[in-house]
Design an enzyme around this catalytic site. Structure first.
Site, mmCIF file in Angstrom:
data_model
loop_
_atom_site.group_PDB
_atom_site.id
_atom_site.type_symbol
_atom_site.label_atom_id
_atom_site.label_comp_id
_atom_site.label_asym_id
_atom_site.label_seq_id
_atom_site.Cartn_x
_atom_site.Cartn_y
_atom_site.Cartn_z
ATOM 1 N N ARG A 32 -9.167 12.063 12.277
ATOM 2 C CA ARG A 32 -7.721 11.818 12.429
ATOM 3 C C ARG A 32 -6.925 13.123 12.379
ATOM 4 O O ARG A 32 -7.223 14.019 11.595
ATOM 5 C CB ARG A 32 -7.249 10.828 11.361
ATOM 6 C CG ARG A 32 -7.925 9.485 11.548
ATOM 7 C CD ARG A 32 -7.472 8.471 10.549
ATOM 8 N NE ARG A 32 -6.086 8.072 10.769
ATOM 9 C CZ ARG A 32 -5.414 7.261 9.956
ATOM 10 N NH1 ARG A 32 -5.998 6.792 8.867
ATOM 11 N NH2 ARG A 32 -4.178 6.931 10.216
ATOM 12 N N ARG A 88 -7.872 -3.491 8.941
ATOM 13 C CA ARG A 88 -6.996 -4.443 9.652
ATOM 14 C C ARG A 88 -7.709 -5.097 10.838
ATOM 15 O O ARG A 88 -7.400 -6.226 11.209
ATOM 16 C CB ARG A 88 -5.706 -3.765 10.082
ATOM 17 C CG ARG A 88 -4.918 -3.219 8.890
ATOM 18 C CD ARG A 88 -3.471 -2.997 9.163
ATOM 19 N NE ARG A 88 -2.905 -2.032 8.236
ATOM 20 C CZ ARG A 88 -2.514 -2.309 6.985
ATOM 21 N NH1 ARG A 88 -2.627 -3.529 6.518
ATOM 22 N NH2 ARG A 88 -2.014 -1.361 6.215
ATOM 23 N N LYS A 103 0.842 -1.210 0.000
ATOM 24 C CA LYS A 103 0.000 0.000 0.000
ATOM 25 C C LYS A 103 0.876 1.259 0.000
ATOM 26 O O LYS A 103 0.655 2.175 -0.791
ATOM 27 C CB LYS A 103 -0.926 -0.044 1.224
ATOM 28 C CG LYS A 103 -1.835 1.159 1.398
ATOM 29 C CD LYS A 103 -3.049 0.820 2.249
ATOM 30 C CE LYS A 103 -2.759 0.845 3.739
ATOM 31 N NZ LYS A 103 -2.523 2.181 4.289
ATOM 32 N N ASP A 107 1.353 -1.393 11.941
ATOM 33 C CA ASP A 107 0.104 -1.835 11.303
ATOM 34 C C ASP A 107 -0.209 -3.306 11.604
ATOM 35 O O ASP A 107 -1.312 -3.782 11.321
ATOM 36 C CB ASP A 107 0.179 -1.639 9.782
ATOM 37 C CG ASP A 107 0.156 -0.160 9.407
ATOM 38 O OD1 ASP A 107 -0.251 0.670 10.240
ATOM 39 O OD2 ASP A 107 0.566 0.172 8.272
ATOM 40 N N SER A 156 6.521 8.898 12.655
ATOM 41 C CA SER A 156 5.509 8.742 11.605
ATOM 42 C C SER A 156 6.114 8.944 10.225
ATOM 43 O O SER A 156 6.633 10.015 9.907
ATOM 44 C CB SER A 156 4.373 9.758 11.815
ATOM 45 O OG SER A 156 3.632 9.897 10.621
HETATM 46 C C1 S3P Z 1 2.260 4.773 6.272
HETATM 47 C C2 S3P Z 1 2.750 5.097 7.505
HETATM 48 C C3 S3P Z 1 2.157 4.628 8.767
HETATM 49 C C4 S3P Z 1 1.243 3.428 8.554
HETATM 50 C C5 S3P Z 1 0.306 3.630 7.390
HETATM 51 C C6 S3P Z 1 1.094 3.867 6.108
HETATM 52 C C7 S3P Z 1 2.917 5.301 5.068
HETATM 53 O O1 S3P Z 1 1.396 5.675 9.340
HETATM 54 O O2 S3P Z 1 0.496 3.181 9.732
HETATM 55 O O3 S3P Z 1 -0.524 2.486 7.223
HETATM 56 O O4 S3P Z 1 2.644 4.822 3.953
HETATM 57 O O5 S3P Z 1 3.733 6.228 5.206
HETATM 58 P P1 S3P Z 1 2.057 6.782 10.329
HETATM 59 O O6 S3P Z 1 2.969 7.615 9.549
HETATM 60 O O7 S3P Z 1 0.873 7.559 10.852
HETATM 61 O O8 S3P Z 1 2.736 5.991 11.411
#
Ligand code: S3P
Length: 429
Positions: free
Chosen positions: A122, A389, A22, A316, A167
């Site tokens: 969010r 999930r 993804k 995740d 993040s």
């Molecule tokens: C992601 C980062 C993560 C993850 C999300 C996808 C990404 O989120 O939980 O499913 O593609 O950069 P956070 O940056 O909020 O931790």
């Protein structure tokens, strides 16, 4: 929609490839759109989240042909995007909105972002605050924390920014804005998070310097389109790894799965819990992303403690790890995972309440979960709470329950794994 899941002593056997990653699929469309020339993407994740990203770029005037998992993006360069005549709707996708806020903060026109009910709750301030420091003009409810958000395109200046949260979305948003800012932009990570943006900048011919947790880009870069094969998503594979480990008699092989070390916390945890597993890394993988094959067999697991800098490497996967822990010998403690509260649902609560409905003993804490092992699960009514999930975790739980599980809001699963139930059927013996 309610899905009834009823199995009698199943075991899971076979080989499969999971859908494309993804995070990488989103980024492939984003970089393809702002690159010069064509980008072809294969094994693209045809899940709702990534389709939302495609939809946003089409509204920005980019021609994108999508044929199942094959995508062709006719890049326009950073300066070729055009003002959308409609609101950009990211649906359920946090990655789309956060990365696009960064990528589009410096365009010379205005735009508005919206999303679904989950996105509406969010926090966006984590991205909006550093982007404002760069000169971005972003407004919305709660001082720009909540959608709808409007961006008034403006000139950006590079900053040095220490991330207050681990993040990858926030890191990526700032780096993407930095690519169009005046001067250099440096992000200092709290803990290492997934580095797909950094790798993709390089594979599209851009420059980035990574020095430990310090990442720097300079503005005014241009990118060149090319071909990308998206590896299988380890976050989707995680459901089969867990199922293989806890459903008696199972043996599952997953091929062509992404094994980027910033994503493989689940493998470390499986090893720590004593799983019977083989992992092979394929040397020929492209994009600077490791890819390989994992085989997992049923075995008796033991409880563990999960916390600290492994958390971003498996954030995740915590819902499915919690389910595995209910079957292990002894207690499992997950800590330092407060980020779970701001995912598609509050996953700390969702895991405890929904698996609790099937008989699991899980105590939510301020920053994680305490999970009792060797729990026998029973049937019952559960709800994905529109979180993909959580929905998949509950579906795997049904393989162990001694009665039928009725899963409400199962359609959320198509956000990241539209063929989940087909793959489940294929593996069941
Ligand atoms: C992601 C980062 C993560 C993850 C999300 C996808 C990404 O989120 O939980 O499913 O593609 O950069 P956070 O940056 O909020 O931790």
């Amino acid at each position: 929609m309610v899905k009834r899941l009823e199995f009698t002593h199943p075991s899971l056997k076979g080989k499969l490839e999971v859908p494309g990653d993804k995070s990488i699929s989103h980024r492939a469309v984003m970089f393809g759109s702002v690159a010069e020339g064509e980008t072809t993407i294969s094994h693209f994740l045809e899940g709702e989240d990534c389709l939302s990203t495609i939809d946003c770029f089409r509204k920005l005037g980019v021609n994108i042909e999508q044929n199942g998992t094959d995508v062709k993006v006719f890049g326009k360069g950073f300066t070729g995007l055009s003002a959308p005549s409609e609101v950009l709707d990211v649906g359920n996708s946090g990655t789309s909105i956060r990365l696009l806020l960064g990528l589009l903060a410096g365009v010379p026109f205005d735009l508005t972002f919206t999303g679904d009910e989950s996105i509406a709750k969010r926090p966006m301030k984590r991205v909006v605050a550093p982007l404002r420091q760069m000169g971005a003009q972003i407004n919305g409810r709660d001082d720009g924390n909540l959608i709808p958000l409007t961006v008034k395109g403006s000139a950006l200046t590079g900053i040095e920014y220490e991330l207050p949260v681990a993040s990858a979305q926030v890191k990526s948003a700032i780096l993407l804005a930095g690519l169009q800012a005046d001067g250099e932009t440096t992000v200092i990570e709290k803990e290492r998070t997934r580095d797909h943006t950094e790798k993709m900048i390089q594979s599209f011919g851009g420059h980035i310097s990574v020095d430990g947790l310090r990442i720097t880009v300079r503005g005014g870069q241009s990118f060149k389109g090319g071909h990308i094969t998206v590896p299988g998503d380890i976050s989707s594979a995680a459901f089969w790894l867990a199922a293989g480990a806890i459903v008696p008699g199972s043996e599952i092989t997953i091929e062509n799965v992404g094994l980027n070390p910033t994503r493989t916390g689940i493998i470390d945890v499986l090893r720590e819990m004593g799983a019977d597993m083989d992992v092979f890394v394929d040397e020929k993988a492209g994009l600077g992303e490791e890819v390989g094959t994992i085989t997992i067999r049923y075995s008796k697991l033991r409880g563990t403690i999960i916390g600290g800098d492994i958390i971003p490497r498996l954030i995740d996967e915590i819902p499915i790890i919690a389910l595995m822990a209910t079957q292990a010998k002894g207690q499992t403690i997950i800590k330092n995972a407060e980020e779970l509260k701001v995912k598609e649902t509050n996953r700390i609560d969702a895991i405890a309440t929904q698996l609790g409905r099937l008989g699991a003993m899980i105590t939510p804490t301020d920053d994680g979960l305490i999970i009792e092992g060797e729990q026998s699960l029973h049937g019952g009514k559960v709800d994905s709470l529109t979180d993909h999930r959580i929905g998949m975790t509950l579906s795997i739980a049904s393989l162990l329950s001694d009665g039928p599980v009725e899963l409400e809001n199962e359609s959320a699963i198509s956000v990241s794994y539209p063929s989940f139930f087909d793959d489940l059927e294929r593996l069941i013996n």
